[in-house]
Enzyme design. Sequence first.
Site, mmCIF file in Angstrom:
data_model
loop_
_atom_site.group_PDB
_atom_site.id
_atom_site.type_symbol
_atom_site.label_atom_id
_atom_site.label_comp_id
_atom_site.label_asym_id
_atom_site.label_seq_id
_atom_site.Cartn_x
_atom_site.Cartn_y
_atom_site.Cartn_z
ATOM 1 N N ASP A 10 -59.604 27.407 58.425
ATOM 2 C CA ASP A 10 -58.834 26.613 59.049
ATOM 3 C C ASP A 10 -57.345 27.024 58.837
ATOM 4 O OD1 ASP A 10 -57.823 24.070 60.343
ATOM 5 O OD2 ASP A 10 -57.215 23.216 58.224
ATOM 6 N N ASP A 12 -53.644 24.643 59.550
ATOM 7 C CA ASP A 12 -53.039 23.584 58.983
ATOM 8 C C ASP A 12 -53.149 22.989 57.834
ATOM 9 O OD1 ASP A 12 -50.829 23.720 61.148
ATOM 10 O OD2 ASP A 12 -52.437 23.500 62.444
ATOM 11 N N THR A 111 -58.702 26.986 64.466
ATOM 12 C CA THR A 111 -57.515 25.977 64.265
ATOM 13 C C THR A 111 -57.478 25.222 65.421
ATOM 14 O OG1 THR A 111 -55.299 25.482 64.109
ATOM 15 C CG2 THR A 111 -55.799 27.758 65.269
ATOM 16 N N LYS A 143 -62.578 20.796 67.477
ATOM 17 C CA LYS A 143 -63.037 20.052 66.219
ATOM 18 C C LYS A 143 -62.934 18.534 66.312
ATOM 19 C CE LYS A 143 -61.072 23.583 63.327
ATOM 20 N NZ LYS A 143 -60.219 23.867 62.083
#
Length: 216
Positions: A10, A12, A111, A143
């Site tokens: 991932d 962030d 992401t 996600k």
Amino acid sequence: MTQLAGVLFDMDGTLVDSEKVWSVGLAELAVHHGGTLSDAARHAMVGTNMAESMRILHEDLGRPDLDDAYSVEWLERRVAELFAAGLLWRPGAADLLTAVRAAGIPAALVTATSRHLVEVALETIGAHFFAAVVCGDDLPETKPHPAPYLRAAELIGARPAACVAIEDSPNGIRSALAAGCTVLGVPCEVDLGHLADVTLVDSLEKVDVAYLRGLL
């Protein structure tokens, strides 16, 4: 033991401390709309897609009538400016990326952030670390749907079950688990202690390639 075939990162809050950058942009957007973003609403946004984040923000401001597309455009323009000013690494993240690359293990970036912002962030992170990049606007589902991690594993030619995904948010963890990956959680802005089937560490400084291999 399953051989480690890929590491899926991932971005962030996991590789770079960009959740704080998003917080600045979101707070400024709330002010732009004449309100103040609550801590609870900001907390609820971590790891969500842009559409869900805008729904949360607009409802938090008591303005569900606000135009999602306008807010997204305003926010992404501001965050692009902040990203371009430079991003701070999360502890241990740069060293782990370097070690994974040196070991010859394919890595992917997975992401929920839009590609045009990811391209700005990669100027700090380094696009050369990744054999594949899956962004929030690349697929119909993001996600916590498993699609992003399934796609990332496919792009690097690995079975999800032979991959370790590294995440900092509940939605990201749910996505990776649903795809069949082994998951390493590294909390940043949100507590992950309530989640099952995930190994937690408080910093990537404690993680190396041998540790990742041992998770499978």
